[in-house]
Design an enzyme around this catalytic site. Structure first.
Site, PDB file in Angstrom:
ATOM      1  N   HIS A   1      46.156 -23.461 -37.652  1.00  0.00           N
ATOM      2  CA  HIS A   1      46.426 -22.286 -38.482  1.00  0.00           C
ATOM      3  C   HIS A   1      45.478 -22.276 -39.677  1.00  0.00           C
ATOM      4  O   HIS A   1      45.784 -22.901 -40.707  1.00  0.00           O
ATOM      5  CB  HIS A   1      47.874 -22.299 -38.969  1.00  0.00           C
ATOM      6  CG  HIS A   1      48.875 -22.014 -37.909  1.00  0.00           C
ATOM      7  ND1 HIS A   1      49.251 -20.730 -37.566  1.00  0.00           N
ATOM      8  CD2 HIS A   1      49.566 -22.840 -37.088  1.00  0.00           C
ATOM      9  CE1 HIS A   1      50.145 -20.779 -36.591  1.00  0.00           C
ATOM     10  NE2 HIS A   1      50.343 -22.051 -36.280  1.00  0.00           N
TER      11      HIS A   1
ATOM     12  N   CYS B   1      46.565 -19.994 -32.737  1.00  0.00           N
ATOM     13  CA  CYS B   1      47.725 -20.698 -32.199  1.00  0.00           C
ATOM     14  C   CYS B   1      48.117 -20.129 -30.826  1.00  0.00           C
ATOM     15  O   CYS B   1      47.348 -20.200 -29.883  1.00  0.00           O
ATOM     16  CB  CYS B   1      48.875 -20.660 -33.195  1.00  0.00           C
ATOM     17  SG  CYS B   1      50.205 -21.831 -32.812  1.00  0.00           S
TER      18      CYS B   1
ATOM     19  N   GLU C   1      45.082 -19.984 -41.770  1.00  0.00           N
ATOM     20  CA  GLU C   1      45.750 -19.314 -42.888  1.00  0.00           C
ATOM     21  C   GLU C   1      46.678 -20.257 -43.656  1.00  0.00           C
ATOM     22  O   GLU C   1      47.147 -19.921 -44.756  1.00  0.00           O
ATOM     23  CB  GLU C   1      46.528 -18.095 -42.387  1.00  0.00           C
ATOM     24  CG  GLU C   1      47.847 -18.375 -41.699  1.00  0.00           C
ATOM     25  CD  GLU C   1      47.734 -18.812 -40.244  1.00  0.00           C
ATOM     26  OE1 GLU C   1      48.791 -18.921 -39.582  1.00  0.00           O
ATOM     27  OE2 GLU C   1      46.610 -19.050 -39.767  1.00  0.00           O
TER      28      GLU C   1
END
Length: 212
Positions: free
Chosen positions: A194, A96, A196
Protein backbone atom coordinates in the site's frame (compact mmCIF):
# COMPACT_ATOMS: atom_id res chain seq x y z
CA UNK A 1 1.58 14.47 -17.69
CA UNK A 2 -0.29 15.28 -14.49
CA UNK A 3 1.27 18.19 -12.66
CA UNK A 4 1.68 18.07 -8.90
CA UNK A 5 1.30 21.04 -6.58
CA UNK A 6 3.06 21.66 -3.31
CA UNK A 7 0.15 22.04 -0.92
CA UNK A 8 -3.21 20.45 -0.24
CA UNK A 9 -4.80 23.92 -0.40
CA UNK A 10 -3.73 24.25 -4.01
CA UNK A 11 -5.04 20.75 -4.80
CA UNK A 12 -8.54 21.73 -3.74
CA UNK A 13 -8.70 24.49 -6.33
CA UNK A 14 -6.41 23.26 -9.10
CA UNK A 15 -7.44 20.14 -11.04
CA UNK A 16 -4.87 17.85 -12.66
CA UNK A 17 -3.75 18.86 -16.13
CA UNK A 18 -4.91 16.94 -19.17
CA UNK A 19 -8.37 16.03 -20.39
CA UNK A 20 -9.14 13.34 -17.87
CA UNK A 21 -6.85 13.86 -14.89
CA UNK A 22 -6.46 11.01 -12.39
CA UNK A 23 -9.35 8.56 -11.90
CA UNK A 24 -9.60 6.04 -9.07
CA UNK A 25 -11.87 3.18 -10.11
CA UNK A 26 -14.74 3.06 -7.62
CA UNK A 27 -16.25 -0.42 -7.61
CA UNK A 28 -16.96 -0.83 -3.90
CA UNK A 29 -13.52 -2.08 -2.87
CA UNK A 30 -11.85 -0.82 0.30
CA UNK A 31 -9.00 1.73 0.66
CA UNK A 32 -10.38 4.09 -2.00
CA UNK A 33 -10.63 7.13 0.27
CA UNK A 34 -7.15 6.62 1.74
CA UNK A 35 -5.71 6.57 -1.79
CA UNK A 36 -7.64 9.72 -2.69
CA UNK A 37 -6.27 11.46 0.42
CA UNK A 38 -2.73 10.33 -0.44
CA UNK A 39 -2.99 12.04 -3.83
CA UNK A 40 -4.51 15.14 -2.23
CA UNK A 41 -1.34 15.41 -0.16
CA UNK A 42 0.53 15.48 -3.48
CA UNK A 43 -1.72 18.23 -4.82
CA UNK A 44 -3.90 16.01 -6.99
CA UNK A 45 -7.68 15.93 -6.63
CA UNK A 46 -8.47 12.48 -8.03
CA UNK A 47 -11.92 11.57 -9.32
CA UNK A 48 -13.69 8.49 -7.93
CA UNK A 49 -15.72 6.86 -10.69
CA UNK A 50 -17.11 3.61 -12.11
CA UNK A 51 -18.12 5.37 -15.35
CA UNK A 52 -16.42 3.66 -18.29
CA UNK A 53 -16.11 6.82 -20.36
CA UNK A 54 -14.50 8.80 -17.55
CA UNK A 55 -12.08 5.97 -16.87
CA UNK A 56 -11.12 5.63 -20.53
CA UNK A 57 -10.62 9.41 -20.82
CA UNK A 58 -8.37 9.66 -17.76
CA UNK A 59 -4.68 10.51 -18.03
CA UNK A 60 -3.85 7.98 -15.29
CA UNK A 61 -5.94 5.30 -13.58
CA UNK A 62 -5.70 3.74 -10.11
CA UNK A 63 -7.29 0.30 -9.64
CA UNK A 64 -7.54 -0.18 -5.85
CA UNK A 65 -8.77 -3.05 -3.77
CA UNK A 66 -9.07 -4.45 -0.28
CA UNK A 67 -11.37 -7.41 0.15
CA UNK A 68 -12.15 -10.82 -1.32
CA UNK A 69 -11.27 -11.67 -4.92
CA UNK A 70 -14.42 -13.40 -6.13
CA UNK A 71 -16.84 -10.78 -4.77
CA UNK A 72 -14.65 -7.98 -6.15
CA UNK A 73 -14.60 -9.56 -9.62
CA UNK A 74 -18.39 -9.96 -9.44
CA UNK A 75 -18.71 -6.21 -8.88
CA UNK A 76 -16.47 -5.52 -11.88
CA UNK A 77 -18.59 -7.77 -14.10
CA UNK A 78 -21.84 -6.07 -13.06
CA UNK A 79 -20.52 -2.71 -14.29
CA UNK A 80 -18.66 -4.13 -17.31
CA UNK A 81 -15.36 -2.88 -15.94
CA UNK A 82 -13.88 -6.36 -16.33
CA UNK A 83 -13.90 -5.67 -20.09
CA UNK A 84 -12.82 -2.00 -19.84
CA UNK A 85 -9.78 -2.27 -17.58
CA UNK A 86 -7.64 -4.71 -19.65
CA UNK A 87 -8.06 -2.49 -22.73
CA UNK A 88 -6.97 0.80 -21.16
CA UNK A 89 -4.07 2.50 -22.94
CA UNK A 90 -2.93 5.01 -20.30
CA UNK A 91 -0.81 4.09 -17.23
CA UNK A 92 -2.82 1.98 -14.79
CA UNK A 93 -1.71 1.16 -11.23
CA UNK A 94 -3.32 -1.73 -9.37
CA UNK A 95 -2.93 -1.68 -5.59
CA UNK A 96 -3.18 -4.75 -3.31
CA UNK A 97 -6.29 -6.71 -4.41
CA UNK A 98 -6.35 -4.53 -7.52
CA UNK A 99 -2.99 -6.00 -8.55
CA UNK A 100 -4.18 -9.54 -7.78
CA UNK A 101 -7.30 -9.12 -9.91
CA UNK A 102 -5.07 -8.05 -12.81
CA UNK A 103 -3.56 -11.56 -12.76
CA UNK A 104 -4.93 -14.64 -14.55
CA UNK A 105 -6.49 -16.43 -11.60
CA UNK A 106 -6.71 -16.36 -7.81
CA UNK A 107 -7.23 -19.36 -5.56
CA UNK A 108 -9.27 -17.04 -3.34
CA UNK A 109 -12.77 -18.08 -4.30
CA UNK A 110 -11.40 -19.88 -7.39
CA UNK A 111 -11.57 -16.55 -9.23
CA UNK A 112 -10.75 -15.85 -12.87
CA UNK A 113 -8.96 -12.51 -13.05
CA UNK A 114 -8.50 -9.90 -15.74
CA UNK A 115 -5.57 -11.77 -17.31
CA UNK A 116 -3.30 -8.75 -17.71
CA UNK A 117 -0.41 -10.40 -15.85
CA UNK A 118 0.47 -13.98 -16.77
CA UNK A 119 0.57 -15.37 -13.22
CA UNK A 120 -1.84 -17.07 -10.82
CA UNK A 121 -2.36 -15.73 -7.29
CA UNK A 122 -2.05 -18.28 -4.47
CA UNK A 123 -2.28 -18.34 -0.66
CA UNK A 124 0.57 -18.38 1.82
CA UNK A 125 0.94 -21.73 3.57
CA UNK A 126 -0.05 -22.47 7.16
CA UNK A 127 3.64 -22.29 8.11
CA UNK A 128 3.43 -18.48 8.44
CA UNK A 129 1.00 -16.08 10.06
CA UNK A 130 -1.74 -15.13 7.61
CA UNK A 131 -2.44 -12.45 6.67
CA UNK A 132 0.94 -10.81 6.48
CA UNK A 133 0.35 -7.49 8.23
CA UNK A 134 2.95 -4.78 8.61
CA UNK A 135 6.16 -3.51 7.09
CA UNK A 136 8.40 -5.55 4.82
CA UNK A 137 11.21 -4.87 2.36
CA UNK A 138 10.97 -4.55 -1.40
CA UNK A 139 14.05 -5.60 -3.37
CA UNK A 140 15.17 -6.23 -6.98
CA UNK A 141 13.52 -2.97 -8.13
CA UNK A 142 13.35 -2.90 -11.93
CA UNK A 143 11.02 -0.16 -13.14
CA UNK A 144 10.70 3.60 -13.51
CA UNK A 145 7.96 3.22 -10.91
CA UNK A 146 10.82 2.90 -8.41
CA UNK A 147 12.86 5.92 -9.47
CA UNK A 148 14.67 7.31 -6.40
CA UNK A 149 13.45 4.37 -4.28
CA UNK A 150 16.35 2.65 -2.46
CA UNK A 151 16.68 -1.13 -2.47
CA UNK A 152 15.32 -2.74 0.71
CA UNK A 153 12.84 0.09 1.32
CA UNK A 154 10.05 -0.85 3.71
CA UNK A 155 6.44 -0.83 2.53
CA UNK A 156 3.19 -1.58 4.35
CA UNK A 157 1.40 -4.81 3.40
CA UNK A 158 -1.83 -6.58 4.40
CA UNK A 159 -2.53 -9.76 2.44
CA UNK A 160 -3.01 -13.52 2.60
CA UNK A 161 -2.56 -14.25 -1.12
CA UNK A 162 0.41 -13.43 -3.34
CA UNK A 163 1.70 -13.55 -6.90
CA UNK A 164 4.66 -15.94 -7.26
CA UNK A 165 7.87 -14.80 -8.95
CA UNK A 166 7.34 -14.43 -12.70
CA UNK A 167 8.70 -12.72 -15.81
CA UNK A 168 6.56 -9.60 -15.20
CA UNK A 169 7.92 -9.09 -11.69
CA UNK A 170 9.50 -5.68 -11.00
CA UNK A 171 9.95 -6.01 -7.20
CA UNK A 172 10.37 -8.88 -4.75
CA UNK A 173 9.41 -9.34 -1.10
CA UNK A 174 10.15 -12.27 1.19
CA UNK A 175 7.50 -13.74 3.46
CA UNK A 176 7.87 -17.50 3.75
CA UNK A 177 9.39 -17.28 0.26
CA UNK A 178 10.33 -14.68 -2.32
CA UNK A 179 7.25 -13.46 -4.20
CA UNK A 180 6.36 -10.70 -6.66
CA UNK A 181 5.41 -7.59 -4.70
CA UNK A 182 5.13 -5.54 -7.91
CA UNK A 183 4.37 -6.38 -11.54
CA UNK A 184 4.49 -4.54 -14.85
CA UNK A 185 3.34 -5.28 -18.38
CA UNK A 186 3.23 -2.47 -20.94
CA UNK A 187 1.15 0.36 -19.42
CA UNK A 188 -0.08 -1.76 -16.52
CA UNK A 189 1.59 -1.67 -13.10
CA UNK A 190 0.64 -3.50 -9.94
CA UNK A 191 1.89 -3.33 -6.35
CA UNK A 192 0.94 -5.72 -3.57
CA UNK A 193 1.87 -3.18 -0.90
CA UNK A 194 0.00 0.00 0.00
CA UNK A 195 1.96 3.07 -1.14
CA UNK A 196 -0.75 5.29 0.32
CA UNK A 197 0.11 3.91 3.79
CA UNK A 198 3.89 3.68 3.37
CA UNK A 199 5.11 7.14 4.34
CA UNK A 200 7.53 9.15 2.25
CA UNK A 201 8.69 6.13 0.22
CA UNK A 202 5.14 5.29 -0.78
CA UNK A 203 4.53 8.94 -1.60
CA UNK A 204 7.54 8.89 -3.94
CA UNK A 205 6.15 5.83 -5.73
CA UNK A 206 2.84 7.64 -6.28
CA UNK A 207 4.78 10.66 -7.61
CA UNK A 208 6.67 8.35 -9.95
CA UNK A 209 3.39 6.95 -11.24
CA UNK A 210 2.14 10.46 -11.95
CA UNK A 211 5.33 11.13 -13.91
CA UNK A 212 5.10 8.03 -16.14
Amino acid sequence: MIETKNTQKESQSTPPSGAGGLVIINYGAGNIQSIKFAFQRLGIDAVLSDDAEKIKAADKVIFPGVGEASSAMAKLRVTGLDKIIPNLKQPVLGICLGMQLMCKHSTEGDTTGLGIFDVDVVKFSKEVKVPQIGWNEITDLQSELFTDIPENSHMYLVHSFYAPKCTEMIATTNYELDYASALQKDNFYGVQFHPEKSGVVGEQILKNFLDL
